[in-house]
Write a protein that holds these residues in place. Structure first.
Motif, PDB file in Angstrom:
ATOM      1  N   GLU A  22       0.793  -1.229   0.000  1.00 15.60           N
ATOM      2  CA  GLU A  22       0.000   0.000   0.000  1.00 15.60           C
ATOM      3  C   GLU A  22       0.827   1.281   0.000  1.00 15.60           C
ATOM      4  OE1 GLU A  22      -3.244  -0.184   2.786  1.00 15.60           O
ATOM      5  OE2 GLU A  22      -4.184  -1.797   1.655  1.00 15.60           O
ATOM      6  N   ARG A  23       2.026   1.196  -0.569  1.00 20.87           N
ATOM      7  CA  ARG A  23       2.879   2.373  -0.763  1.00 20.87           C
ATOM      8  C   ARG A  23       3.311   2.395  -2.223  1.00 20.87           C
ATOM      9  NH1 ARG A  23       3.574   5.699   3.766  1.00 20.87           N
ATOM     10  NH2 ARG A  23       5.698   6.104   3.146  1.00 20.87           N
ATOM     11  N   ALA A  35       3.857   4.997 -11.570  1.00 17.73           N
ATOM     12  CA  ALA A  35       3.660   4.724 -10.153  1.00 17.73           C
ATOM     13  C   ALA A  35       3.356   3.239 -10.025  1.00 17.73           C
ATOM     14  CB  ALA A  35       2.502   5.555  -9.612  1.00 17.73           C
ATOM     15  N   ILE A  36       4.123   2.538  -9.205  1.00 19.55           N
ATOM     16  CA  ILE A  36       3.964   1.097  -9.020  1.00 19.55           C
ATOM     17  C   ILE A  36       3.446   0.866  -7.602  1.00 19.55           C
ATOM     18  CG2 ILE A  36       5.096  -1.152  -9.171  1.00 19.55           C
ATOM     19  CD1 ILE A  36       5.342   0.493 -11.769  1.00 19.55           C
ATOM     20  N   PHE A  37       2.417   0.017  -7.479  1.00 24.76           N
ATOM     21  CA  PHE A  37       1.786  -0.244  -6.187  1.00 24.76           C
ATOM     22  C   PHE A  37       1.654  -1.742  -5.949  1.00 24.76           C
ATOM     23  CE2 PHE A  37       0.083   3.724  -7.794  1.00 24.76           C
ATOM     24  CZ  PHE A  37       0.250   4.573  -6.720  1.00 24.76           C
ATOM     25  N   ALA A  63       2.173   8.396  -7.251  1.00 25.53           N
ATOM     26  CA  ALA A  63       2.860   7.430  -6.389  1.00 25.53           C
ATOM     27  C   ALA A  63       2.807   7.812  -4.916  1.00 25.53           C
ATOM     28  CB  ALA A  63       4.313   7.255  -6.825  1.00 25.53           C
ATOM     29  N   ARG A  64       2.619   9.090  -4.613  1.00 26.79           N
ATOM     30  CA  ARG A  64       2.559   9.543  -3.225  1.00 26.79           C
ATOM     31  C   ARG A  64       1.151   9.444  -2.640  1.00 26.79           C
ATOM     32  NH1 ARG A  64       3.647  14.837  -2.490  1.00 26.79           N
ATOM     33  NH2 ARG A  64       3.294  15.334  -4.658  1.00 26.79           N
ATOM     34  N   GLY A  65       0.201   8.918  -3.424  1.00 28.82           N
ATOM     35  CA  GLY A  65      -1.188   8.845  -2.986  1.00 28.82           C
ATOM     36  C   GLY A  65      -1.451   7.750  -1.967  1.00 28.82           C
ATOM     37  N   ILE A  66      -2.676   7.786  -1.435  1.00 33.52           N
ATOM     38  CA  ILE A  66      -3.113   6.816  -0.434  1.00 33.52           C
ATOM     39  C   ILE A  66      -3.835   5.673  -1.130  1.00 33.52           C
ATOM     40  CG2 ILE A  66      -4.635   6.473   1.559  1.00 33.52           C
ATOM     41  CD1 ILE A  66      -4.159   9.504   2.144  1.00 33.52           C
ATOM     42  N   PHE A  75      -7.838   1.232  -5.256  1.00 31.59           N
ATOM     43  CA  PHE A  75      -7.613   2.555  -5.822  1.00 31.59           C
ATOM     44  C   PHE A  75      -6.455   3.252  -5.132  1.00 31.59           C
ATOM     45  CE2 PHE A  75     -10.184   3.591  -2.150  1.00 31.59           C
ATOM     46  CZ  PHE A  75      -9.669   4.798  -1.719  1.00 31.59           C
ATOM     47  N   VAL A  76      -5.999   4.324  -5.777  1.00 28.87           N
ATOM     48  CA  VAL A  76      -5.056   5.252  -5.171  1.00 28.87           C
ATOM     49  C   VAL A  76      -5.692   6.627  -5.255  1.00 28.87           C
ATOM     50  CG1 VAL A  76      -3.722   5.590  -7.316  1.00 28.87           C
ATOM     51  CG2 VAL A  76      -2.690   6.121  -5.100  1.00 28.87           C
ATOM     52  N   ALA A  77      -5.661   7.363  -4.156  1.00 26.87           N
ATOM     53  CA  ALA A  77      -6.170   8.731  -4.119  1.00 26.87           C
ATOM     54  C   ALA A  77      -5.007   9.683  -4.357  1.00 26.87           C
ATOM     55  CB  ALA A  77      -6.837   9.020  -2.780  1.00 26.87           C
ATOM     56  N   SER A  78      -5.151  10.549  -5.344  1.00 28.45           N
ATOM     57  CA  SER A  78      -4.068  11.485  -5.644  1.00 28.45           C
ATOM     58  C   SER A  78      -3.790  12.366  -4.431  1.00 28.45           C
ATOM     59  CB  SER A  78      -4.424  12.342  -6.863  1.00 28.45           C
ATOM     60  OG  SER A  78      -5.505  13.189  -6.565  1.00 28.45           O
TER      61      SER A  78
END
Length: 121
Positions: A22-23, A35-37, A63-66, A75-78
């Motif tokens: 989750e980072r 951005a790789i998660f 990539a810095r999202g949650i 999902f990733v939140a910007s």
């Protein structure tokens, strides 16, 4: 006649164990910032790293999202505007007209590889 060499479809990014759950991390793949998660279930995703809502800030980094889940969708939140992007498709969950590029990902022998851009959903 010279024959052009085709770019490898899959590019090594990093060992899977280097990805924190989750980072996001930033990688340069096929000349593109991505951005790789890695999610709780062990899935790995790659999205274009630029936040399309941060028009004036070309350095806005997805990539810095949650990372989270919404109705079963990873999902990733910007970080700048908090818009949620589906990690599987890049589609914005808050505005269906907006998306970021999503890329094929596979893990082979513990190494994360990123391939071609996925077709828009």
């Amino acid at each position: 006649m010279a024959v052009a060499r085709a770019r490898s479809e899959w590019q090594e990014v990093c060992p899977l164990d280097d990805l924190e759950v989750e980072r996001g991390v930033v990688a340069l793949v096929h000349g593109q910032s991505m951005a790789i998660f890695r999610t709780q279930d062990g899935s790995v995703y790659a999205l274009g790293n630029h936040d399309p809502f941060a028009r004036a800030d070309r350095t806005a980094s997805i990539a810095r999202g949650i990372v989270g889940m919404r109705a079963g969708v990873p999902f990733v939140a910007s970080p700048a505007h908090r818009h949620a992007f589906d990690l599987r498709s890049g589609r914005c969950l808050d505005d269906g007209h907006v998306s970021v590029p999503a890329y094929a990902v596979k893990v082979v022998d513990g190494v994360v590889l990123v391939g071609q851009r996925l077709a828009a959903a």
